[in-house]
Scaffold this motif. Structure first.
Motif, PDB file in Angstrom:
ATOM      1  N   SER A 120       0.872  -0.999  -0.166  1.00 21.86           N
ATOM      2  CA  SER A 120       0.042  -0.038   0.016  1.00 21.86           C
ATOM      3  C   SER A 120       0.937   1.348   0.110  1.00 21.86           C
ATOM      4  N   ASP A 122      -0.819   4.649   1.100  1.00 22.45           N
ATOM      5  CA  ASP A 122      -1.274   5.637   1.956  1.00 22.45           C
ATOM      6  C   ASP A 122      -2.669   4.932   2.482  1.00 22.45           C
ATOM      7  N   PRO A 123      -3.119   5.227   3.858  1.00 20.38           N
ATOM      8  CA  PRO A 123      -2.376   5.854   4.785  1.00 20.38           C
ATOM      9  C   PRO A 123      -1.309   5.222   5.204  1.00 20.38           C
ATOM     10  N   ASP A 124      -1.033   3.625   5.485  1.00 23.86           N
ATOM     11  CA  ASP A 124      -0.088   2.969   5.817  1.00 23.86           C
ATOM     12  C   ASP A 124       0.707   2.364   4.860  1.00 23.86           C
ATOM     13  N   PRO A 125       2.162   2.842   4.475  1.00 20.66           N
ATOM     14  CA  PRO A 125       3.019   2.283   3.419  1.00 20.66           C
ATOM     15  C   PRO A 125       3.367   0.657   3.867  1.00 20.66           C
TER      16      PRO A 125
END
Length: 188
Positions: A120, A122-125
């Motif tokens: 991913s 955004d919000p968590d890479p």
């Protein structure tokens, strides 16, 4: 690569390394079982950016299908629980893909697949970063929904077994602890 054969199953294990990640896959066939089990140990260290890396398990099939039976019916990117099975147009047996913990199934262009891991941005890479253990089952089945649900339930919810050394015991060596009839359960 490693091949193993015991009195209960045969299996082979292989590893795939790519970029910063590694997969170890064990494919097994148990004695008396109707399908293959894929135990995937993924050490995932990919991060999303302009491209979103991911792993998808895909199986092509060579029969005409006009739809699929799933844990929860829908269209493309089926958010179903447990299984997806393209139904053969002529009523013959077809494939059923079962996933213990995955739910992003696809049935398109005579390819049955399920998303295993996806990076991913955004919000968590880093949502999938780290070690994952994934179980998949692939079996030739009929298109009967009740049978498919039952097979999926057995695959996804394996009975816990605890063995002990032989002993005298206090109960008769036959019987049942409990029984259930005509019941079905589901939870999301």
């Amino acid at each position: 690569e490693r091949v193993t054969s015991t009195h209960t199953k045969q299996s082979f294990t292989y590893s795939i390394e790519f970029r910063a990640s590694k997969l170890e896959v064990t494919v097994s066939l148990g004695v008396g079982c109707a399908g293959l089990e894929f135990a995937i140990h993924a050490d995932w260290h990919e991060i999303g950016g302009k491209r979103i890396p991911g792993i998808v398990f895909s199986v092509p099939y060579a029969y005409a299908s006009e739809g699929a039976v799933c844990g929860v019916p829908a269209a493309h990117d089926i958010p179903c629980v447990g299984f997806c099975s393209p139904v053969a147009s002529d009523g013959a047996e077809g494939l059923s893909l079962m996933a213990e913990t995955k739910y992003g199934f696809r049935n398109s262009g005579n390819v049955l697949s399920v998303s295993l891991i996806r990076a991913s941005v955004d919000p968590d890479p880093y949502p999938e970063y780290g070690v994952h253990d994934i179980r998949l089952g692939l079996e030739v089945t009929c298109g009967d929904e009740n049978t498919l649900v039952a097979k999926s339930d057995l695959f996804c919810h394996r009975p816990a077994v605890c063995s002990t050394l032989p002993n005298e015991g206090v109960l008769a060596p036959v019987g049942s602890l409990f029984s259930v009839e005509n019941a079905a359960g589901s939870a999301v």
